[in-house]
Design an enzyme around this catalytic site. Sequence first.
Site, short mmCIF file in Angstrom:
data_model
loop_
_atom_site.label_atom_id
_atom_site.label_comp_id
_atom_site.label_asym_id
_atom_site.label_seq_id
_atom_site.Cartn_x
_atom_site.Cartn_y
_atom_site.Cartn_z
N HIS A 34 -68.54 -65.66 -70.05
CA HIS A 34 -68.28 -67.02 -69.94
C HIS A 34 -69.27 -67.90 -70.97
CE1 HIS A 34 -67.83 -65.16 -66.03
NE2 HIS A 34 -66.27 -65.44 -66.41
N GLU B 195 -61.28 -62.65 -70.92
CA GLU B 195 -61.35 -62.67 -69.31
C GLU B 195 -60.00 -62.29 -68.92
OE1 GLU B 195 -62.84 -66.45 -68.16
OE2 GLU B 195 -63.25 -65.88 -66.24
#
Lengths: 332, 332
Positions: A218, A278
């Site tokens: 992230h 992701e």
Amino acid sequence: VTIIDVHGHYTTVPNEQRIYRRRMLEDLDSVGELKITDDQIRESLEKAQLKDQRERGITHALFSPAAGPMAHHEGTEPVSQTWARTCNDLVYRASTLFPDSFTPVCMLPQSPGVKPANCIEELERCVNQMGFVGCNLNPDPSGGYWTDPPLHDRWWYPLYEKMVELEVPAMIHVAGSCNPNFHGTGAHYINGDTTAFMQMLESKLFEDFPTLKFVIPHGGGAAPYHWGRYRAIAERAQWRPIEDLLQNLWFDGCVYNQLGMELLIRTAGADNVLFATEMYGTGQSVDPRTGRTFDDTTTYIDAIEWLSEEDKRKIYETNALKVYPRLAKRLE
Amino acid sequence: VTIIDVHGHYTTVPNEQRIYRRRMLEDLDSVGELKITDDQIRESLEKAQLKDQRERGITHALFSPAAGPMAHHEGTEPVSQTWARTCNDLVYRASTLFPDSFTPVCMLPQSPGVKPANCIEELERCVNQMGFVGCNLNPDPSGGYWTDPPLHDRWWYPLYEKMVELEVPAMIHVAGSCNPNFHGTGAHYINGDTTAFMQMLESKLFEDFPTLKFVIPHGGGAAPYHWGRYRAIAERAQWRPIEDLLQNLWFDGCVYNQLGMELLIRTAGADNVLFATEMYGTGQSVDPRTGRTFDDTTTYIDAIEWLSEEDKRKIYETNALKVYPRLAKRLE
């Protein structure tokens, strides 16, 4: 163009897995084995991750068990051991069914208050017997109460020794949050990343383990955005320059907006950013402004005018091969 | 040019205050009153914050007690009550000695597990009797274990009702961390900001309190950097657009690097960023690359070529007057 996604999760597992998890938490002894057929696995992926990979030109993905449901805080250590084996076996099977598309990365059987050394057996099983190339390491097995020691504590060292020996990096990745203060993917994930970065910065971890490799996902949490803050803290404490961390530390590119992506690459440099989506994760919804899903991260990278083709290739491909030597061997 | 710094802390308090704190934690009943003279206060500020304000052209600062030492997790609620009064009295005295330079903002006598309604009396004392214009609200009085309810819980509502009635915004600001996982200014602060943002996003807090105002410091934690992530989460959950939050929420500009500052202003827009330094705080060390302290945040803003004079004025002055109506009255 080869595009390697270092951050894929098997979040589309057949529902049997969830039922199995519930039963395991009720009574581990009677749970038996999870039964999912190869066809079920194929079906769960073909119209999902594989379809998106093809459409976006993603060549290959590191594929690990869904992160939220790792839920290391639920149940006892034996539950975590069984659950980790089960989930790792599933991503392994996915990777054997689609070897060109997936390489497996394992979760670890962590449990709050239990020493990380207990994860070594499962890590070895995955890497040595099944060709896994990395692991996901949860810096907070309590699920949002942060009751275990920080990553620079010797508590973690036996696991790091094994990682170094096996040449597998860890992606630092919390699981779900059981703390009502922390929204899972919106707060706990990002806080976990920021916290891990700061723990590395404030410690001598990489002096003790000069070849240890971590990926903070992230986009590194808040770290690149607050790079000046971290430089200020390091200057004040007279630590080594924070850029030194980048010998052991990479950020993934799961940043779902153009400005953030550009800041990440400018700040960490093209050598320390790994392409990532992701998938399937937080960014699956469609941005009404573009008509594409937020996690269609090639679009942000491709839109960067100042990024050279060479740097783009690092981010898309060669950094991943450097960080994950076992992936490089596998793809040879 | 008028430049209002919305984030100043009285971190240079005479050492007597620290001794007093230690004694208070040992035995509250016998601690008596803190004795610090006006001259000591003058001296603690003249060569410090006031000197820097002059040198950087900062006209005025909101001035609150040092954040780390609020340490709401230490001692009992009566300790927090006494400590908050003591610290608030000190910033009040600083503001009366230097009324052109400082306007006071109070800390609250929070204590883990104790209802926030118990802070109302001190808030009223500060605002009604001493002219404070805002407060700092700690979203985690436990100091890093996050054991109290999230900001959208009704637990907090009586305090919000009073804030609305008094027309005082709160800066969301954690205190020090007693959790070894969280470096104070490097992890706990930033996590607190990110967490608070997500709590606001996932809740109906501002529907219940349409005139409640929060400032999230340190550039909003990770939120602006991950704006796409938050948009993705909101889209998926079918919440209202996250930009709606900006009717009740402002970010301060304590971001100590050029790229971060530009991302912040581009993302939140010039209407929702408040100039800030955190003086004296995390950014006091000198950046060897520029020879200036990291928290010399006017330099980042002034270097932004695409920022209009009008937008600059909003960030430096008019936003602060809008967000803090009592400050506007005071400076009239």
